[in-house]
Motif scaffolding. Structure first.
Motif, PDB file in Angstrom:
ATOM      1  N   LEU A 180       0.485   4.291  -2.675  1.00  0.00           N
ATOM      2  CA  LEU A 180       0.508   5.703  -2.245  1.00  0.00           C
ATOM      3  C   LEU A 180       1.631   6.473  -2.926  1.00  0.00           C
ATOM      4  CD1 LEU A 180      -0.396   5.465   1.567  1.00  0.00           C
ATOM      5  CD2 LEU A 180      -1.891   5.989  -0.360  1.00  0.00           C
ATOM      6  N   MET A 217       0.840  -1.200   0.000  1.00  0.00           N
ATOM      7  CA  MET A 217       0.000   0.000   0.000  1.00  0.00           C
ATOM      8  C   MET A 217       0.878   1.255   0.000  1.00  0.00           C
ATOM      9  SD  MET A 217      -2.965   1.601   2.555  1.00  0.00           S
ATOM     10  CE  MET A 217      -2.777   0.459   3.812  1.00  0.00           C
ATOM     11  N   ARG A 218       1.895   1.255   0.869  1.00  0.00           N
ATOM     12  CA  ARG A 218       2.742   2.440   1.008  1.00  0.00           C
ATOM     13  C   ARG A 218       3.652   2.682  -0.201  1.00  0.00           C
ATOM     14  NH1 ARG A 218       5.389   5.832   0.363  1.00  0.00           N
ATOM     15  NH2 ARG A 218       6.635   7.200   1.688  1.00  0.00           N
ATOM     16  N   TYR A 219       4.318   1.598  -0.675  1.00  0.00           N
ATOM     17  CA  TYR A 219       5.381   1.799  -1.678  1.00  0.00           C
ATOM     18  C   TYR A 219       4.988   1.387  -3.098  1.00  0.00           C
ATOM     19  CZ  TYR A 219       8.113   2.824   2.437  1.00  0.00           C
ATOM     20  OH  TYR A 219       8.565   3.390   3.611  1.00  0.00           O
TER      21      TYR A 219
END
Lengths: 207, 207
Positions: free
Chosen positions: A182, A177-179
């Protein structure tokens, strides 16, 4: 909340029997990923899917009865893609820890190329909870098998179980999700190195 | 997809100025958690919220302009509750690794008592993406601070960063999904012990 009906038994009558049929089904699922990923389940339409796929409406109904049915098929298809893309980076000579890193690397690459996967799987929680749960339970089961294999070979600590698998799965999903979703502000290799080091050594300073 | 408008500036005119006002606001937020958790954003209604809260419709409009606005306030409220409930288990004399375990314990207890939190935060991904993102970014930032503190005291390895924080957050969120939401078939203490051991030692067998 409105949720779609759970999947009925397999539909062998709807399985494509020719290469051409398999290609059409693939095109429809890819188009559905784009349509649901962009618009979400409620705004998505069958005509939007066939337009993206460049197929006739009749082809859609050869394989699916409804929008619900192709959404359910898509979640299962994406779940399978996560599995195959994670396995793609794994080599036979790898150690169990290297296999975990390779599986994460394959997943992160896949998620960067198919950013819609998060919205689709996440929307399944609301639209098709049975598929949502099945996706994570199946993935966790696969991780448990790897952990047990690694424990049997003496590479992992003994006693690893389902809770470890859910912890590792959550770590991977959130790193994706983060890398991957997003922002892509760190190299996949760096992110994999962080996760792999965490699994190898934990975060506590050795004595 | 329809998403609600991003939050405008703070609304000091709508902050309750009396204890009674604060109690009413609390009742409305708790009722909103039940209503959105049970029905989902689209099916939920303002009248459903005030009915559950046992307040007049006018009280709702004293604090919120719309369903969108109370949903946004609720996500922020739940995000704050995750923070305070996680902190509640932390004691001053704890080591950094013990603090991570205590934070997870507090979160799991909170999630078992407020199972609606997953549906509400997860639905924010679709209804209010800015709040969804803010919840995880804020939580990750808090974990980064704890990791840096632990590294400074020599308890954690040096070099821990945002990626470690997202990995730990994902681990905690998925352990909550599995052992607070899907089923309560393991004791919270056992689940915390697994996560804590993973952070302390990793899963590889020591040399």
């Amino acid at each position: 909340m409105d949720t779609i009906e759970p999947a009925s038994e397999a539909r062998p009558d709807k399985e494509p029997r020719t290469d051409r049929g398999r290609r059409t089904l693939r095109k429809l699922l890819d188009a559905a990923a784009a349509e649901f990923g962009e618009k979400g389940f409620h705004e998505a339409s069958i005509s939007g899917i066939t337009r993206r796929a460049g197929t006739a409406l009749g082809s859609f109904y050869t394989y699916f009865d409804s929008k619900d049915e192709i959404f359910r098929a898509l979640v299962s298809d994406m779940s399978g893609m996560v599995r195959t893309h994670s396995a793609r980076e794994v080599l036979p000579e790898m150690t169990p820890i290297e296999i975990e890193a390779a599986a994460l690397k394959g997943f992160l690459k896949f998620a960067r190329d198919h950013k819609e996967i998060y919205r689709i799987i996440d929307e399944a929680e609301f639209v098709d909870p049975a598929s949502y749960r099945a996706h994570y339970e199946t993935t966790a089961k696969r991780i448990v098998e790897r952990l047990e294999k690694g424990a049997a070979s003496g590479d992992f600590r003994p006693g690893l179980n389902e809770a470890h698998a859910w912890a590792i799965m959550g770590m991977n999903v959130f790193l994706g999700m983060r890398y991957a979703i997003l922002a892509e502000d760190r190299e996949i290799e760096e992110v994999v190195a962080v996760a792999s080091d965490l699994l190898r050594n934990g975060i506590a300073k050795g004595e």
